[in-house]
Design an enzyme around this catalytic site. Structure first.
Site, PDB file in Angstrom:
ATOM      1  N   TYR A 132       0.632  -1.444  -0.145  1.00 30.05           N
ATOM      2  CA  TYR A 132       0.311  -0.276  -0.107  1.00 30.05           C
ATOM      3  C   TYR A 132       0.760   1.409   0.114  1.00 30.05           C
ATOM      4  O   TYR A 132       2.310   1.010   0.467  1.00 30.05           O
ATOM      5  CB  TYR A 132      -0.948  -0.021   1.346  1.00 30.05           C
ATOM      6  CG  TYR A 132      -0.914   0.548   2.316  1.00 30.05           C
ATOM      7  CD1 TYR A 132      -0.440   1.411   2.760  1.00 30.05           C
ATOM      8  CD2 TYR A 132      -0.180  -0.906   3.202  1.00 30.05           C
ATOM      9  CE1 TYR A 132       0.165   1.831   4.452  1.00 30.05           C
ATOM     10  CE2 TYR A 132       0.843  -0.102   4.772  1.00 30.05           C
ATOM     11  CZ  TYR A 132       1.138   0.884   4.688  1.00 30.05           C
ATOM     12  OH  TYR A 132       1.088   1.054   6.299  1.00 30.05           O
ATOM     13  N   CYS A 133       0.284   2.152  -0.163  1.00 24.55           N
ATOM     14  CA  CYS A 133       0.389   3.610  -0.475  1.00 24.55           C
ATOM     15  C   CYS A 133      -0.158   4.446   0.555  1.00 24.55           C
ATOM     16  O   CYS A 133      -1.263   4.261   0.797  1.00 24.55           O
ATOM     17  CB  CYS A 133       1.400   4.142  -1.770  1.00 24.55           C
ATOM     18  SG  CYS A 133      -0.054   4.426  -2.753  1.00 24.55           S
ATOM     19  N   LEU A 134       0.008   6.183  -0.533  1.00 25.04           N
ATOM     20  CA  LEU A 134      -1.339   6.533   0.169  1.00 25.04           C
ATOM     21  C   LEU A 134      -2.476   6.803  -0.662  1.00 25.04           C
ATOM     22  O   LEU A 134      -3.507   6.354   0.003  1.00 25.04           O
ATOM     23  CB  LEU A 134      -0.306   8.170  -0.162  1.00 25.04           C
ATOM     24  CG  LEU A 134      -1.351   9.381   0.611  1.00 25.04           C
ATOM     25  CD1 LEU A 134      -1.719   9.031   2.084  1.00 25.04           C
ATOM     26  CD2 LEU A 134      -0.546  10.865   0.285  1.00 25.04           C
TER      27      LEU A 134
END
Length: 126
Positions: free
Chosen positions: A91-93
Protein backbone atom coordinates in the site's frame (compact mmCIF):
# COMPACT_ATOMS: atom_id res chain seq x y z
CA UNK A 1 -22.63 -25.06 -42.93
CA UNK A 2 -22.16 -27.51 -40.08
CA UNK A 3 -18.42 -27.41 -40.60
CA UNK A 4 -18.38 -23.60 -40.29
CA UNK A 5 -20.39 -23.77 -37.07
CA UNK A 6 -17.95 -26.32 -35.61
CA UNK A 7 -14.99 -24.09 -36.49
CA UNK A 8 -16.66 -21.03 -34.96
CA UNK A 9 -17.49 -22.99 -31.82
CA UNK A 10 -13.91 -24.22 -31.57
CA UNK A 11 -12.62 -20.67 -32.03
CA UNK A 12 -14.91 -19.31 -29.28
CA UNK A 13 -13.87 -22.05 -26.85
CA UNK A 14 -10.19 -21.53 -27.71
CA UNK A 15 -10.39 -17.78 -27.10
CA UNK A 16 -12.26 -18.23 -23.81
CA UNK A 17 -9.76 -20.74 -22.48
CA UNK A 18 -6.80 -18.47 -23.14
CA UNK A 19 -8.57 -15.33 -21.94
CA UNK A 20 -9.45 -16.98 -18.62
CA UNK A 21 -5.99 -18.47 -18.29
CA UNK A 22 -4.22 -15.13 -18.65
CA UNK A 23 -6.46 -13.58 -15.97
CA UNK A 24 -5.69 -16.39 -13.54
CA UNK A 25 -1.94 -16.11 -14.12
CA UNK A 26 -1.68 -12.49 -13.02
CA UNK A 27 -0.11 -12.50 -9.56
CA UNK A 28 -1.39 -8.95 -8.82
CA UNK A 29 -4.78 -8.57 -7.20
CA UNK A 30 -6.37 -5.32 -6.13
CA UNK A 31 -7.86 -5.46 -2.62
CA UNK A 32 -9.87 -3.14 -0.40
CA UNK A 33 -10.03 -2.15 3.26
CA UNK A 34 -12.17 -5.15 4.22
CA UNK A 35 -9.59 -7.54 2.79
CA UNK A 36 -6.85 -5.78 4.77
CA UNK A 37 -8.93 -6.11 7.94
CA UNK A 38 -9.62 -9.83 7.46
CA UNK A 39 -6.46 -11.07 5.75
CA UNK A 40 -3.72 -8.84 7.17
CA UNK A 41 -4.42 -7.20 10.51
CA UNK A 42 -3.07 -9.28 13.38
CA UNK A 43 -1.66 -11.92 11.04
CA UNK A 44 1.94 -12.82 10.22
CA UNK A 45 2.05 -11.52 6.63
CA UNK A 46 4.37 -9.49 4.44
CA UNK A 47 2.79 -6.03 4.60
CA UNK A 48 4.82 -3.36 2.83
CA UNK A 49 4.25 0.39 2.98
CA UNK A 50 5.97 1.88 -0.08
CA UNK A 51 5.63 5.52 1.03
CA UNK A 52 8.48 7.75 2.19
CA UNK A 53 9.82 7.36 5.75
CA UNK A 54 8.17 10.66 6.70
CA UNK A 55 4.77 9.44 5.54
CA UNK A 56 5.31 6.10 7.26
CA UNK A 57 6.32 7.73 10.56
CA UNK A 58 3.21 9.90 10.48
CA UNK A 59 1.12 6.71 10.59
CA UNK A 60 1.01 3.26 9.03
CA UNK A 61 -1.10 0.11 8.96
CA UNK A 62 -0.49 -2.57 11.59
CA UNK A 63 3.05 -4.03 11.48
CA UNK A 64 3.90 -2.82 7.97
CA UNK A 65 7.54 -2.48 7.00
CA UNK A 66 8.60 0.64 5.14
CA UNK A 67 10.27 0.07 1.76
CA UNK A 68 10.48 3.55 0.24
CA UNK A 69 9.75 3.21 -3.47
CA UNK A 70 11.22 6.66 -4.19
CA UNK A 71 14.67 5.29 -3.24
CA UNK A 72 14.77 2.76 -6.08
CA UNK A 73 18.19 1.24 -5.27
CA UNK A 74 17.34 0.58 -1.64
CA UNK A 75 13.83 -0.59 -2.55
CA UNK A 76 15.23 -3.22 -4.92
CA UNK A 77 17.54 -4.51 -2.16
CA UNK A 78 14.74 -4.53 0.41
CA UNK A 79 12.35 -6.59 -1.70
CA UNK A 80 15.02 -9.27 -1.90
CA UNK A 81 14.34 -9.91 1.81
CA UNK A 82 10.74 -10.93 1.06
CA UNK A 83 9.59 -14.50 0.39
CA UNK A 84 8.54 -14.62 -3.27
CA UNK A 85 6.24 -17.59 -2.68
CA UNK A 86 4.26 -16.01 0.16
CA UNK A 87 1.61 -13.29 -0.25
CA UNK A 88 2.90 -9.71 -0.25
CA UNK A 89 0.48 -6.90 0.61
CA UNK A 90 1.40 -3.44 -0.67
CA UNK A 91 0.00 0.00 0.00
CA UNK A 92 0.92 3.66 -0.37
CA UNK A 93 -1.07 6.85 0.13
CA UNK A 94 -3.73 6.47 -2.58
CA UNK A 95 -2.72 3.48 -4.70
CA UNK A 96 -0.44 4.78 -7.47
CA UNK A 97 2.93 3.90 -5.98
CA UNK A 98 1.75 0.53 -4.69
CA UNK A 99 0.47 -0.37 -8.18
CA UNK A 100 3.89 0.48 -9.59
CA UNK A 101 5.63 -1.49 -6.82
CA UNK A 102 3.36 -4.46 -7.56
CA UNK A 103 4.56 -4.48 -11.17
CA UNK A 104 8.17 -4.46 -9.99
CA UNK A 105 7.50 -7.42 -7.68
CA UNK A 106 5.75 -9.29 -10.50
CA UNK A 107 8.79 -8.73 -12.74
CA UNK A 108 11.00 -10.17 -9.97
CA UNK A 109 9.00 -13.40 -9.76
CA UNK A 110 6.67 -12.80 -6.83
CA UNK A 111 3.66 -15.08 -7.12
CA UNK A 112 1.00 -13.51 -4.85
CA UNK A 113 0.83 -9.72 -4.80
CA UNK A 114 -2.04 -7.85 -3.21
CA UNK A 115 -2.33 -4.12 -3.90
CA UNK A 116 -4.45 -2.12 -1.45
CA UNK A 117 -5.70 0.29 -4.07
CA UNK A 118 -7.30 2.71 -1.60
CA UNK A 119 -4.06 3.21 0.27
CA UNK A 120 -3.49 4.82 3.62
CA UNK A 121 -5.93 7.64 2.87
CA UNK A 122 -8.71 5.07 2.55
CA UNK A 123 -7.49 3.24 5.65
CA UNK A 124 -7.83 6.27 7.95
CA UNK A 125 -11.35 7.12 6.72
CA UNK A 126 -14.22 6.11 8.99
Amino acid sequence: MQRVIKRLLFLVVFINVFACQSQKESPIQSIDKEAIKTEVIGKDVQLVDVRTPGEYNAGHIDDAVNFDLSDRTTFMKQIETLDKDQPVYLYCLVGSRSAYAAKILRSKGFTQIFDYSGGYNDWIKN
